[in-house]
Design an enzyme around this catalytic site. Structure first.
Site, short mmCIF file in Angstrom:
data_model
loop_
_atom_site.label_atom_id
_atom_site.label_comp_id
_atom_site.label_asym_id
_atom_site.label_seq_id
_atom_site.Cartn_x
_atom_site.Cartn_y
_atom_site.Cartn_z
N TYR A 188 -3.78 5.41 8.91
CA TYR A 188 -3.25 4.07 8.64
C TYR A 188 -2.04 3.90 9.55
O TYR A 188 -0.90 4.09 9.17
CB TYR A 188 -2.85 3.95 7.17
CG TYR A 188 -2.55 2.55 6.70
CD1 TYR A 188 -3.58 1.64 6.49
CD2 TYR A 188 -1.25 2.14 6.44
CE1 TYR A 188 -3.31 0.35 6.03
CE2 TYR A 188 -0.96 0.86 5.99
CZ TYR A 188 -2.00 -0.03 5.78
OH TYR A 188 -1.74 -1.30 5.33
N TYR A 196 0.86 -1.20 0.00
CA TYR A 196 0.00 0.00 0.00
C TYR A 196 0.88 1.23 0.00
O TYR A 196 2.00 1.22 0.52
CB TYR A 196 -0.93 -0.03 1.22
CG TYR A 196 -1.92 1.11 1.30
CD1 TYR A 196 -2.70 1.47 0.22
CD2 TYR A 196 -2.08 1.82 2.49
CE1 TYR A 196 -3.61 2.51 0.31
CE2 TYR A 196 -2.98 2.86 2.60
CZ TYR A 196 -3.75 3.21 1.50
OH TYR A 196 -4.65 4.24 1.59
#
Length: 352
Positions: free
Chosen positions: A234, A224
Site C-alpha cells: 500500500y 485505513y
C-alpha cells in the site's frame, strides 16, 4: 391489612424503578425515560433506531455498487435520508447508464422492499477546488466532455441552489497514482497527488460544504490502518495520506465544530474487494486486496468476513443524533484487526 401493605410496597418499588415517577417520552429514536432533577434515570425500556428522515446527504465518491461509498449511501437511505452523490467525471456516464439500465437494481433494494433513490448525481473531481485550478488539458479531455461545474466549490454551490442546506457530508474517495510503488520509489509528484486526492480533498469538502450544513450535521470520511501500521503493497504515499486524513479529522472536528456546529469523524475500514481496491497491484496469483482480506480473516479477533454494510451502518450511526457528542475520532470497523500486535497465523507462532 396485608393487602394494603403489599400495595404500598409495590408502589415503592415502582417509584424506585422509575416506572411511576419517570414517565417516558417517545421520539423518533424510540422510548426514553425523563431524567429528574435528582439525576435518577428510569429503568431502560427503549429501542434506538436510526432515523434520518428529513435529512439530506451528499456522498462524494460513488461510482458503482461495490464500494463503501455505495454502502454508506444505502444505509443513509435505509434510515430515511435523501441521497445525493458526487461521481468522478470520467466514469459519470457509465455510472448513470448502469443505474438507468437496472444493473444496480438488486443492490438498491432496502429492507422494506423499496428501492434506494439517488436524488441527484453531481460530477465531482475532488482534486480541484475551483475552476481556476483545472488545467486546460483536463478541460479539453474527452472524458470530461459534458461535465460542467465539477470542482468542489462549484458542486457545493450547485448543491446549495438545489437543496439549500444539507445535514450529512461523506468523503469516500482516494487515489494514489503510484500506489503500487514502495515509498522509497515514490516520486514527489505521486506523493503529493495521493495526499491531494485522498486527504486534502476532505479538508476542501468541509471548507466548501460546512457553510451549507445545518447545525448538528456530520461529516465522515474513510481511512485505513496503513496510516499507523506498515502495510507492504500500500504505497505511493497513500499511507501518509491516510495519516494526514486522520490528523485533519481531529483539527476539523475542532474548527468546524466551533464554526458550523457539526461533528467530524473518520472510519478506519478493513479490507474490502471493491473495484477501486482491486486496482492496487497484483502480488503473484492474488491481488493485494485479496492478500489483505485473507490476512485479516486469519488474524482478526473476529474471524469472519467484513462486508460493506458493516461500514455503512457505522457511518449511519456517526451521522445520526445518536452520535451527536462523538467527534474528532477514528472508528475502527475491521473485525478488531487494528488491536492485534502479532500475526497469529505466522510460522513463528506455531506451537505457541
Amino acid at each position: 391489612s396485608p393487602e394494603t401493605q403489599i400495595m404500598v410496597l409495590l408502589n415503592a418499588l415502582l417509584v424506585v424503578a422509575g416506572a411511576v415517577s419517570s414517565p417516558a417520552r417517545t421520539s423518533a429514536f424510540g422510548t426514553h425515560s425523563v431524567r429528574h432533577a435528582t439525576g435518577a434515570r428510569a429503568a431502560p425500556e427503549m429501542s434506538l433506531p436510526i432515523d434520518l428522515t428529513g435529512k439530506t446527504a451528499f456522498v462524494a465518491g460513488v461510482a458503482d455498487s461495490t464500494g463503501y461509498g455505495w454502502a454508506i449511501a444505502k444505509a443513509l437511505a435505509e434510515a430515511g435520508a435523501k441521497i445525493t452523490v458526487g461521481t468522478w467525471p470520467p466514469v459519470l456516464k457509465i455510472f448513470q447508464k448502469s443505474l438507468e439500465s437496472g444493473k444496480f437494481d438488486e443492490d438498491m433494494i432496502l429492507s422494506d422492499g423499496s428501492k434506494m433513490v439517488i436524488d441527484k448525481i453531481y460530477p465531482l473531481d475532488a482534486v480541484f477546488d475551483t475552476l481556476e485550478d483545472v488545467p486546460e488539458e483536463v478541460k479539453a479531455n474527452k472524458r470530461y466532455a459534458g461535465c460542467d461545474a465539477f470542482t468542489i466549490a462549484e458542486v457545493a454551490e450547485n448543491v446549495a441552489k438545489d437543496y439549500g442546506k444539507i445535514d450529512i457530508l461523506v468523503h469516500s474517495l482516494a487515489n494514489g497514482p503510484e500506489v503500487t510503488k514502495p515509498l522509497l520509489e515514490t516520486s514527489r509528484k505521486g506523493y503529493m497527488a495521493a495526499t491531494s486526492a485522498s486527504a486534502y480533498s476532505f479538508v476542501s469538502l468541509v471548507q466548501k460544504f460546512g457553510p451549507l450544513m445545518n447545525e448538528g450535521g456530520a461529516a465522515v470520511s474513510l481511512t485505513y490502518i496503513a496510516s499507523e501500521r506498515v502495510i507492504p503493497g500500500y504505497g505511493g504515499g497513500m499511507s501518509s495520506a491516510k495519516a494526514a486524513l486522520e490528523s485533519d479529522t481531529r483539527t476539523l472536528a475542532y474548527e468546524a465544530g466551533r464554526k458550523h456546529g457539526i461533528t467530524v469523524n473518520t472510519i478506519s475500514a478493513g479490507a474490502l474487494k471493491s473495484r477501486a481496491a482491486s486496482a492496487i497491484g497484483d502480488k503473484g496469483e492474488k491481488s493485494f486486496i485479496e492478500y489483505a482480506i485473507d490476512y485479516a480473516k486469519a488474524n482478526a479477533p473476529l474471524a469472519k468476513d467484513l462486508y460493506s454494510d458493516d461500514v455503512g451502518q457505522v457511518a449511519a450511526f456517526l451521522v445520526s443524533p445518536l452520535a451527536g457528542s462523538v467527534t474528532g475520532t477514528t472508528i475502527y470497523v475491521d473485525n478488531g484487526l487494528h488491536a492485534m500486535g502479532l500475526a497469529v497465523d505466522s510460522k513463528a507462532m506455531e506451537g505457541a
